[in-house]
Design a protein around this motif. Structure first.
Motif, PDB file in Angstrom:
ATOM      1  N   SER A  68      17.527  26.450  62.243  1.00  0.00           N
ATOM      2  CA  SER A  68      16.356  25.093  63.312  1.00  0.00           C
ATOM      3  C   SER A  68      15.108  24.282  62.764  1.00  0.00           C
ATOM      4  O   SER A  68      14.708  23.683  62.831  1.00  0.00           O
ATOM      5  CB  SER A  68      16.176  25.729  64.879  1.00  0.00           C
ATOM      6  OG  SER A  68      15.063  26.323  64.630  1.00  0.00           O
ATOM      7  N   GLY A  69      14.662  24.899  61.780  1.00  0.00           N
ATOM      8  CA  GLY A  69      13.406  24.232  60.830  1.00  0.00           C
ATOM      9  C   GLY A  69      13.030  25.395  60.070  1.00  0.00           C
ATOM     10  O   GLY A  69      13.271  26.335  60.519  1.00  0.00           O
ATOM     11  N   SER A  70      11.793  24.783  59.712  1.00  0.00           N
ATOM     12  CA  SER A  70      10.652  25.707  58.227  1.00  0.00           C
ATOM     13  C   SER A  70       9.169  25.431  58.688  1.00  0.00           C
ATOM     14  O   SER A  70       8.700  24.390  59.584  1.00  0.00           O
ATOM     15  CB  SER A  70      11.350  25.578  57.300  1.00  0.00           C
ATOM     16  OG  SER A  70      11.181  24.633  56.661  1.00  0.00           O
ATOM     17  N   LEU A  71       8.561  26.262  58.221  1.00  0.00           N
ATOM     18  CA  LEU A  71       7.261  25.801  58.816  1.00  0.00           C
ATOM     19  C   LEU A  71       5.745  26.585  57.243  1.00  0.00           C
ATOM     20  O   LEU A  71       6.546  27.697  57.166  1.00  0.00           O
ATOM     21  CB  LEU A  71       6.333  26.079  60.319  1.00  0.00           C
ATOM     22  CG  LEU A  71       6.681  25.635  60.989  1.00  0.00           C
ATOM     23  CD1 LEU A  71       5.847  26.774  62.693  1.00  0.00           C
ATOM     24  CD2 LEU A  71       5.940  24.224  60.590  1.00  0.00           C
ATOM     25  N   SER A  72       4.924  25.768  57.106  1.00  0.00           N
ATOM     26  CA  SER A  72       4.854  26.563  55.916  1.00  0.00           C
ATOM     27  C   SER A  72       3.161  26.244  56.441  1.00  0.00           C
ATOM     28  O   SER A  72       2.525  25.712  57.496  1.00  0.00           O
ATOM     29  CB  SER A  72       4.410  25.123  54.334  1.00  0.00           C
ATOM     30  OG  SER A  72       5.863  25.588  53.992  1.00  0.00           O
ATOM     31  N   ARG A  73       2.290  27.464  55.754  1.00  0.00           N
ATOM     32  CA  ARG A  73       0.949  27.378  55.885  1.00  0.00           C
ATOM     33  C   ARG A  73       0.467  28.340  54.476  1.00  0.00           C
ATOM     34  O   ARG A  73       0.501  28.640  53.489  1.00  0.00           O
ATOM     35  CB  ARG A  73       0.737  28.502  57.209  1.00  0.00           C
ATOM     36  CG  ARG A  73      -0.691  28.869  57.127  1.00  0.00           C
ATOM     37  CD  ARG A  73      -0.869  29.345  58.491  1.00  0.00           C
ATOM     38  NE  ARG A  73      -2.135  29.153  58.806  1.00  0.00           N
ATOM     39  CZ  ARG A  73      -2.976  28.203  59.856  1.00  0.00           C
ATOM     40  NH1 ARG A  73      -2.120  27.722  60.785  1.00  0.00           N
ATOM     41  NH2 ARG A  73      -4.129  28.154  60.634  1.00  0.00           N
ATOM     42  N   GLU A  74      -0.812  27.367  54.571  1.00  0.00           N
ATOM     43  CA  GLU A  74      -2.006  28.493  53.040  1.00  0.00           C
ATOM     44  C   GLU A  74      -2.702  29.599  53.917  1.00  0.00           C
ATOM     45  O   GLU A  74      -3.044  29.457  54.998  1.00  0.00           O
ATOM     46  CB  GLU A  74      -2.378  26.946  53.097  1.00  0.00           C
ATOM     47  CG  GLU A  74      -2.710  26.404  51.338  1.00  0.00           C
ATOM     48  CD  GLU A  74      -3.523  25.269  51.798  1.00  0.00           C
ATOM     49  OE1 GLU A  74      -3.872  25.058  51.597  1.00  0.00           O
ATOM     50  OE2 GLU A  74      -2.960  24.393  50.361  1.00  0.00           O
ATOM     51  N   TYR A  75      -2.894  30.222  53.033  1.00  0.00           N
ATOM     52  CA  TYR A  75      -3.208  31.409  53.102  1.00  0.00           C
ATOM     53  C   TYR A  75      -4.583  31.968  51.982  1.00  0.00           C
ATOM     54  O   TYR A  75      -4.089  31.651  50.879  1.00  0.00           O
ATOM     55  CB  TYR A  75      -2.679  32.509  53.041  1.00  0.00           C
ATOM     56  CG  TYR A  75      -2.243  33.487  52.577  1.00  0.00           C
ATOM     57  CD1 TYR A  75      -2.537  34.527  51.896  1.00  0.00           C
ATOM     58  CD2 TYR A  75      -0.976  33.399  51.264  1.00  0.00           C
ATOM     59  CE1 TYR A  75      -1.905  35.262  50.620  1.00  0.00           C
ATOM     60  CE2 TYR A  75      -0.051  33.008  50.581  1.00  0.00           C
ATOM     61  CZ  TYR A  75      -0.861  34.420  50.172  1.00  0.00           C
ATOM     62  OH  TYR A  75      -0.363  35.036  49.417  1.00  0.00           O
ATOM     63  N   PRO A  76      -5.848  32.107  52.346  1.00  0.00           N
ATOM     64  CA  PRO A  76      -6.482  32.542  51.144  1.00  0.00           C
ATOM     65  C   PRO A  76      -5.719  33.845  50.120  1.00  0.00           C
ATOM     66  O   PRO A  76      -6.592  35.476  50.820  1.00  0.00           O
ATOM     67  CB  PRO A  76      -7.526  33.396  52.466  1.00  0.00           C
ATOM     68  CG  PRO A  76      -7.480  33.555  53.443  1.00  0.00           C
ATOM     69  CD  PRO A  76      -5.465  33.712  53.739  1.00  0.00           C
ATOM     70  N   SER A  77      -5.907  34.010  49.175  1.00  0.00           N
ATOM     71  CA  SER A  77      -5.016  34.720  48.516  1.00  0.00           C
ATOM     72  C   SER A  77      -6.396  35.897  48.079  1.00  0.00           C
ATOM     73  O   SER A  77      -5.495  36.927  47.287  1.00  0.00           O
ATOM     74  CB  SER A  77      -4.139  34.653  47.462  1.00  0.00           C
ATOM     75  OG  SER A  77      -4.881  33.496  46.362  1.00  0.00           O
ATOM     76  N   SER A  78      -6.790  35.028  47.762  1.00  0.00           N
ATOM     77  CA  SER A  78      -8.268  36.085  46.982  1.00  0.00           C
ATOM     78  C   SER A  78      -8.833  37.294  48.266  1.00  0.00           C
ATOM     79  O   SER A  78      -9.502  38.528  47.902  1.00  0.00           O
ATOM     80  CB  SER A  78      -9.875  35.150  46.745  1.00  0.00           C
ATOM     81  OG  SER A  78     -10.090  34.534  48.295  1.00  0.00           O
ATOM     82  N   SER A  79      -8.032  36.903  49.477  1.00  0.00           N
ATOM     83  CA  SER A  79      -8.755  38.320  50.557  1.00  0.00           C
ATOM     84  C   SER A  79      -7.189  38.936  51.433  1.00  0.00           C
ATOM     85  O   SER A  79      -8.103  39.817  51.712  1.00  0.00           O
ATOM     86  CB  SER A  79      -9.852  37.115  51.902  1.00  0.00           C
ATOM     87  OG  SER A  79     -10.713  36.815  51.241  1.00  0.00           O
TER      88      SER A  79
END
Length: 218
Positions: A68-79
């Motif tokens: 039914s759909g998709s969502l994207s998001r950034e995350y702090p890969s350093s933490s």
């Protein structure tokens, strides 16, 4: 001029006199057990993705997809570190301080909201109330415009994000989106269009007001 006992004890001329010599009292040293040092635990949270959902983790971005759909998001890969094993997701902090621990819980809540929004979009309802002057609302393209607020000559407008669907039916506004942050921010912007300054809000009750957040009536 009289001299106090404290002055005589501390003064240079009376230190050798036994009458004013300070008495030292020694206390028996009691053994105090030191407090145990807490263990430094790396914060970890696990989540099992529902059936039909898939997740893709890239460098500092992740995407949750469904039919039914998709969502994207950034995350702090350093933490943070996201590990996916089948449908089991593990969010692991890279250190043991409280900031990273808070980030682990925050992104766990973000992922749960993304799954809920893809399954069933979030709906916010607003209402346009006119007491003194009738207002006119128009929505075309991605621009929402409000005319004649409190008899003002200038129109008030705001941009609607592309991932938010707006339905205007007379004085009722309905916002629909699978992203809870986008729909919440859009509802706040519409409500702030009619912010009243230096007037009694109990008298000047014209404006746009949020009435429903999902199934919750305000």
């Amino acid at each position: 001029m009289s001299t106090t006992r404290r002055t005589r004890v501390r003064g240079t001329g009376f230190r050798k006199m036994g009458k004013f010599r300070p008495v030292l009292r020694y206390r028996a040293k009691k053994f105090i057990k030191p407090m145990p040092i807490p263990e430094k635990v790396i914060p970890i949270k696990n989540l099992e993705l529902p059936e039909g959902f898939s997740m893709k983790v890239e460098k500092n971005n992740f995407t949750i997809s469904h039919s039914s759909g998709s969502l994207s998001r950034e995350y702090p890969s350093s933490s943070l570190e996201l590990n996916l094993n089948g449908n089991n997701l593990e969010i692991k902090g890279k250190s043991h301080n409280k900031r990273v621990k808070a980030l682990v819980g925050t992104f766990m809540a973000h992922i749960k909201n993304m799954i809920k929004g893809i399954e069933k979009p979030f709906v916010y309802k607003l209402s346009i109330k006119s007491v003194h002057f009738p207002m006119t609302a128009n929505y075309s393209g991605s621009k929402f415009e409000l005319k004649n607020f409190l008899g003002g000559k200038f129109n008030r407008s705001t941009e609607i994000p592309s991932n938010v669907e707006l339905k205007l039916n007379g004085s009722d506004i309905e916002l629909i989106s699978s992203d809870i942050e986008s729909v919440g921010m859009t509802a706040t912007r519409l409500e702030q269009l009619t912010r009243v300054n230096k007037r009694d809000r109990r008298v000047f009750q014209d404006g746009i007001f949020i009435t429903h957040k999902g199934d919750k009536k305000l």
